[in-house]
Design an enzyme around this catalytic site. Sequence first.
Site, PDB file in Angstrom:
ATOM      1  N   GLY A 178       3.988  70.976  35.184  1.00  0.00           N
ATOM      2  CA  GLY A 178       3.239  71.251  33.969  1.00  0.00           C
ATOM      3  C   GLY A 178       3.103  69.997  33.138  1.00  0.00           C
ATOM      4  O   GLY A 178       4.056  69.229  32.995  1.00  0.00           O
ATOM      5  N   GLY A 182      -2.001  71.225  30.594  1.00  0.00           N
ATOM      6  CA  GLY A 182      -2.255  72.196  31.643  1.00  0.00           C
ATOM      7  C   GLY A 182      -1.120  72.280  32.640  1.00  0.00           C
ATOM      8  O   GLY A 182      -0.130  71.566  32.542  1.00  0.00           O
ATOM      9  N   ASP A 295      -0.907  54.380  30.682  1.00  0.00           N
ATOM     10  CA  ASP A 295       0.237  55.255  30.920  1.00  0.00           C
ATOM     11  C   ASP A 295       0.859  55.030  32.293  1.00  0.00           C
ATOM     12  O   ASP A 295       1.328  55.969  32.925  1.00  0.00           O
ATOM     13  CB  ASP A 295      -0.188  56.725  30.747  1.00  0.00           C
ATOM     14  CG  ASP A 295       1.000  57.628  30.404  1.00  0.00           C
ATOM     15  OD1 ASP A 295       2.063  57.093  30.020  1.00  0.00           O
ATOM     16  OD2 ASP A 295       0.868  58.856  30.538  1.00  0.00           O
TER      17      ASP A 295
HETATM   18  N1  LIG Z   1      -2.665  65.885  42.716  1.00  0.00           N
HETATM   19  C1  LIG Z   1      -1.413  66.283  42.617  1.00  0.00           C
HETATM   20  N2  LIG Z   1      -0.662  66.495  43.708  1.00  0.00           N
HETATM   21  C2  LIG Z   1       0.623  66.890  43.606  1.00  0.00           C
HETATM   22  N3  LIG Z   1       1.244  67.069  42.422  1.00  0.00           N
HETATM   23  C3  LIG Z   1       0.555  66.876  41.296  1.00  0.00           C
HETATM   24  C4  LIG Z   1      -0.798  66.463  41.326  1.00  0.00           C
HETATM   25  N4  LIG Z   1      -1.222  66.315  40.050  1.00  0.00           N
HETATM   26  C5  LIG Z   1      -0.193  66.612  39.277  1.00  0.00           C
HETATM   27  N5  LIG Z   1       0.879  66.959  40.010  1.00  0.00           N
HETATM   28  C6  LIG Z   1       2.185  67.379  39.515  1.00  0.00           C
HETATM   29  O1  LIG Z   1       1.987  68.181  38.388  1.00  0.00           O
HETATM   30  C7  LIG Z   1       2.682  67.664  37.259  1.00  0.00           C
HETATM   31  C8  LIG Z   1       1.821  67.856  36.034  1.00  0.00           C
HETATM   32  O2  LIG Z   1       0.732  67.000  36.122  1.00  0.00           O
HETATM   33  P1  LIG Z   1      -0.187  66.679  34.874  1.00  0.00           P
HETATM   34  O3  LIG Z   1      -1.054  65.531  35.225  1.00  0.00           O
HETATM   35  O4  LIG Z   1      -0.862  67.886  34.379  1.00  0.00           O
HETATM   36  O5  LIG Z   1       0.833  66.391  33.766  1.00  0.00           O
HETATM   37  P2  LIG Z   1       1.692  65.143  33.351  1.00  0.00           P
HETATM   38  O6  LIG Z   1       1.626  64.083  34.406  1.00  0.00           O
HETATM   39  O7  LIG Z   1       3.046  65.629  33.015  1.00  0.00           O
HETATM   40  O8  LIG Z   1       0.979  64.576  32.104  1.00  0.00           O
HETATM   41  P3  LIG Z   1       0.094  65.156  30.940  1.00  0.00           P
HETATM   42  O9  LIG Z   1       1.042  65.882  30.086  1.00  0.00           O
HETATM   43  O10 LIG Z   1      -0.413  63.954  30.330  1.00  0.00           O
HETATM   44  O11 LIG Z   1      -0.985  66.015  31.496  1.00  0.00           O
HETATM   45  C9  LIG Z   1       2.936  66.214  37.579  1.00  0.00           C
HETATM   46  O12 LIG Z   1       4.127  65.799  37.020  1.00  0.00           O
HETATM   47  C10 LIG Z   1       2.994  66.187  39.090  1.00  0.00           C
HETATM   48  O13 LIG Z   1       4.334  66.365  39.503  1.00  0.00           O
END
Ligand SMILES: Nc1ncnc2c1ncn2[C@@H]1O[C@H](COP(=O)(O)OP(=O)(O)OP(=O)(O)O)[C@@H](O)[C@H]1O
Length: 560
Positions: A178, A182, A295
Amino acid sequence: MDPSIDHASSSSKPRNTHAKSKPSVTSRSIDSRATKKQEPPLTATETSPEVLEQHSVSSHITQKTKNKKKKQPEPRFYPSPTNTFYTAPLYTEAKQSFSDCASTLNVGGIDLEKMGVLTYRGSTGSDESSSSGLSNSAGYKPHRANNDKRWVAIQEVRSRVGSSLEAKDFKLVKRLGGGDIGTVYLAELIGTGETFAVKVMEKAAIAARKKLVRAQTEREILQSLDHPFLPTLYSHFETENHSCLVMEFCPGGDLHSLRQKQPGKYFPEHAARFYVAEVLLAMEYLHMLGIIYRDLKPENVLVREDGHIMLSDFDLSLRCSVSPTLVRFAATTTLESKPSSYCIQPSCIVQPDCIQPVCFTPRFLSKSKNKKKLNESARQVRPLPELMAEPTSARSMSFVGTHEYLAPEIIKGEGHGSAVDWWTFGIFLYELLFGKTPFRGDVNRATLFNVVGQPLRFPEHPSVSFAARDLIRGLLVKEPQHRLAYRRGATEIKQHPFFQSINWALIRCTNPPQVPQPVKIMDNAQSQGHGCSRSQGDAKPPTVVVDVKPSGNYLEIDFF
Ligand SMILES: Nc1ncnc2c1ncn2[C@@H]1O[C@H](COP(=O)(O)OP(=O)(O)OP(=O)(O)O)[C@@H](O)[C@H]1O
């Protein structure tokens, strides 16, 4: 939307997946680095340059670095006061010209285009392009065009149902993580056996938390990308309550988790070099598009199924205008006439993409008879213009990023540009090599003071090459204008001896240090999906499950 506006400035960002609100400077939540103590934010006085300067010994460090920089080889070109600016059509021409040049370059009988290194073919179509009129490049993703099984699967479903993809075409398999705006799920495109990462954002929640612009920024950036080390946005669709982005699923997890699994929790140098080299190409491409990433950290570097990387998470990125600058038409110099100890071949230099024909020196051609062939090929290469596309003049006053990775100019509130990405690149390399970041303090406030005022130090263990330390020193210069890559961007970094063994043109074909275990496939009889009303035809039975308990139940998520 005005692309020059820094939309992240008013936003916040937690690393903590449990957090409801997102401070613009993020802490890490999942490892020992996470700061446990709560602390008040720095006041304006505390972050003022004067106060921070009292703690600063940075001038000494900078002077040392400056002296070191003087010893570097002469730059190969200089921005001239009469710079010619490439307009968009000219830039496209340059790309095309590069394509022509590259596709006719058959090095040692090996067709680089066939190897997938040089691809400027037209797209077979994009679900994304059909649903969006946002970006001119959204529908043209040559890197993902013809050989991508996911596109094929999407096309298959689209032609079957006669429309763009919708929520009911996907079956959510597993929650991957998460973020602030989203939740990301592993999902299967029903009836194809292909998996995707689907980011599901709840519209009302995003609107209530004033994150709409951020979500839109991320989506627009994703739509504009077409690069082997950046995410491909395969599709985007809306439901009544949710907005969903469909991207490639990376089964290898992120580099932070992977680092934790290494002996000593740091990568061996060859592995670190591989990962940072691919990140460098991704960042170069982003800068070319006028996107300052802001980032970079191991958590945001995902590992694809083939072991190559994918830089993710663009909601803190800053978009600005960039004018790729023609700094010089390359001379008709050949490989023979301008030898170089670095990977510099001035006969064919252009940076329209990650692919640079500067280094068509595949290792399999290093024997002398092959060198001869190579030299002959290089002579036939039409000289191409040399471009500089670093958005150095962009300025943002936002305080965004992750504490340990923040550049001094962000902390001091001096306004920042693309050089912040080269600072974070230095921290990133340091962390991969040493298993920790260089300026981390006990609490976030201490970290910020250290970044601004403490000199860079290297631990005695593990032992790291001089070249690696020298590169980090060049990148972690406190004053952005003296930082490596400030002027010419990624090109300067690529020429550093640390990357001497990297073949930039063929890195996509290089064996990665580690390839993730293949996704476990289960024959699941219940994989009929949620509310799927479309005909499955004679498609393969759905099969994908990744370490989900074999209950046979897919996630019951009321999103879809
Ligand atoms: N394409 C992907 N393939 C596998 N895991 C993914 C992928 N994209 C995201 N994730 C997993 O989902 C998690 C959430 O991703 P997301 O990009 O929504 O949030 P974030 O990296 O925590 O940053 P933000 O809060 O800025 O959205 C990530 O930490 C990652 O572990």
